[in-house]
Design a protein around this motif. Structure first.
Motif, mmCIF file in Angstrom:
data_model
loop_
_atom_site.group_PDB
_atom_site.id
_atom_site.type_symbol
_atom_site.label_atom_id
_atom_site.label_comp_id
_atom_site.label_asym_id
_atom_site.label_seq_id
_atom_site.Cartn_x
_atom_site.Cartn_y
_atom_site.Cartn_z
ATOM 1 N N VAL A 66 -1.817 4.819 9.355
ATOM 2 C CA VAL A 66 -2.088 3.892 8.083
ATOM 3 C C VAL A 66 -1.427 2.642 8.339
ATOM 4 O O VAL A 66 -2.371 1.613 8.244
ATOM 5 C CB VAL A 66 -1.738 4.619 6.892
ATOM 6 N N ARG A 67 -0.190 2.537 8.773
ATOM 7 C CA ARG A 67 0.430 1.194 8.847
ATOM 8 C C ARG A 67 -0.127 0.453 10.319
ATOM 9 O O ARG A 67 -0.398 -0.628 9.670
ATOM 10 C CB ARG A 67 1.707 1.459 9.208
ATOM 11 N N ARG A 68 -0.430 0.985 11.101
ATOM 12 C CA ARG A 68 -1.020 0.505 12.480
ATOM 13 C C ARG A 68 -2.644 -0.237 11.913
ATOM 14 O O ARG A 68 -2.846 -1.393 12.163
ATOM 15 C CB ARG A 68 -1.646 1.274 13.289
ATOM 16 N N GLN A 69 -3.379 0.634 11.313
ATOM 17 C CA GLN A 69 -4.660 -0.021 10.687
ATOM 18 C C GLN A 69 -4.388 -1.086 9.708
ATOM 19 O O GLN A 69 -5.192 -1.988 9.714
ATOM 20 C CB GLN A 69 -5.362 1.270 10.054
ATOM 21 N N ALA A 70 -3.722 -1.044 8.731
ATOM 22 C CA ALA A 70 -3.140 -1.909 8.055
ATOM 23 C C ALA A 70 -2.646 -3.248 8.560
ATOM 24 O O ALA A 70 -3.245 -4.505 8.302
ATOM 25 C CB ALA A 70 -2.049 -1.668 6.960
ATOM 26 N N VAL A 71 -1.774 -3.301 9.520
ATOM 27 C CA VAL A 71 -1.584 -4.515 10.292
ATOM 28 C C VAL A 71 -2.658 -5.154 11.172
ATOM 29 O O VAL A 71 -2.636 -6.297 10.771
ATOM 30 C CB VAL A 71 -0.450 -3.870 11.385
ATOM 31 N N LEU A 72 -3.471 -4.322 11.695
ATOM 32 C CA LEU A 72 -4.668 -4.809 12.509
ATOM 33 C C LEU A 72 -5.415 -5.676 11.283
ATOM 34 O O LEU A 72 -6.031 -6.703 11.645
ATOM 35 C CB LEU A 72 -5.441 -3.767 13.181
ATOM 36 N N GLY A 129 0.997 -1.060 0.103
ATOM 37 C CA GLY A 129 -0.072 0.005 0.021
ATOM 38 C C GLY A 129 0.759 1.159 -0.038
ATOM 39 O O GLY A 129 2.005 1.226 -0.368
ATOM 40 N N ILE A 130 0.280 2.378 0.261
ATOM 41 C CA ILE A 130 0.763 3.696 0.173
ATOM 42 C C ILE A 130 0.448 4.368 1.509
ATOM 43 O O ILE A 130 -0.399 4.673 1.875
ATOM 44 C CB ILE A 130 0.146 4.506 -1.025
ATOM 45 N N ALA A 131 1.465 4.270 2.527
ATOM 46 C CA ALA A 131 1.264 4.490 3.639
ATOM 47 C C ALA A 131 1.599 6.166 3.923
ATOM 48 O O ALA A 131 1.270 6.758 4.772
ATOM 49 C CB ALA A 131 2.290 4.029 4.621
ATOM 50 N N GLY A 132 2.159 6.697 2.835
ATOM 51 C CA GLY A 132 2.367 8.258 2.962
ATOM 52 C C GLY A 132 3.699 8.561 3.697
ATOM 53 O O GLY A 132 4.424 7.793 4.190
#
Length: 166
Positions: free
Chosen positions: A147-153, A106-109
């Motif tokens: 963004v990364r935390r939400q993606a991991v979850l 993805g694109i975390a920014g």
């Protein structure tokens, strides 16, 4: 809303219990999450019973060399796409012999986004060694860490749901 450390820990423990209950091992193929999914899974002592390993394939070159992602998929769809995460899952399973795999790209920014693929867009795929693979895209808000935390979850929860349906 960002995922807390506690939420990540709970999701990791739930997935670990599921993997142990069905006797499966898991591998991660991660890009924008940088190995964070594998980190959560290996925070628990004894995780070698259900985690084979994790591949951080941040560059397209690494995706091709380590996971067998095709140049055609990268050229035609980009790294943040359904075909690429599906190939990441297939490559991770083939490389490691694990029973289940998850892929995240993805694109975390904060930069790197476009109108077509904005910051916060993340593709996920999970699949099993018996050939079933599912893919889904999500859009998360917040800064890079959020963004990364939400993606991991979401990745951890997605594999848990995948295992229930398998």
């Amino acid at each position: 809303m960002p995922a807390s450390d506690h939420e990540l820990e709970q999701a990791g423990e739930k997935l670990a219990e599921q993997l142990m209950a069905v006797g499966l091992t898991m591998v991660t193929a991660e890009s924008c999450t940088g190995g964070w999914v594998a980190k959560v899974l290996t925070d628990k002592a004894g995780s070698s019973a259900y985690v084979v390993g994790g591949l951080v394939t941040y560059s397209n070159d690494a995706k091709q060399k380590l996971l067998g992602v095709t140049g055609a998929s990268l050229d035609n769809h980009g790294a943040v796409s359904e075909p690429v995460v599906r190939e990441m899952v297939a490559g991770a399973l083939a490389t490691t012999g694990a029973g289940v795999a998850v892929a995240v790209s993805g694109i975390a920014g904060p930069g790197g986004g476009s109108e077509e693929k904005p910051v916060g867009m993340v593709w996920f795929a999970w699949g099993s060694s018996v050939g079933t693979t599912e893919a889904v895209v999500r859009h998360f808000s917040g800064d890079r860490d959020q963004v990364r935390r939400q993606a991991v979850l979401f990745a951890l929860q997605g594999v848990s749901e995948f295992l229930v349906g398998a």
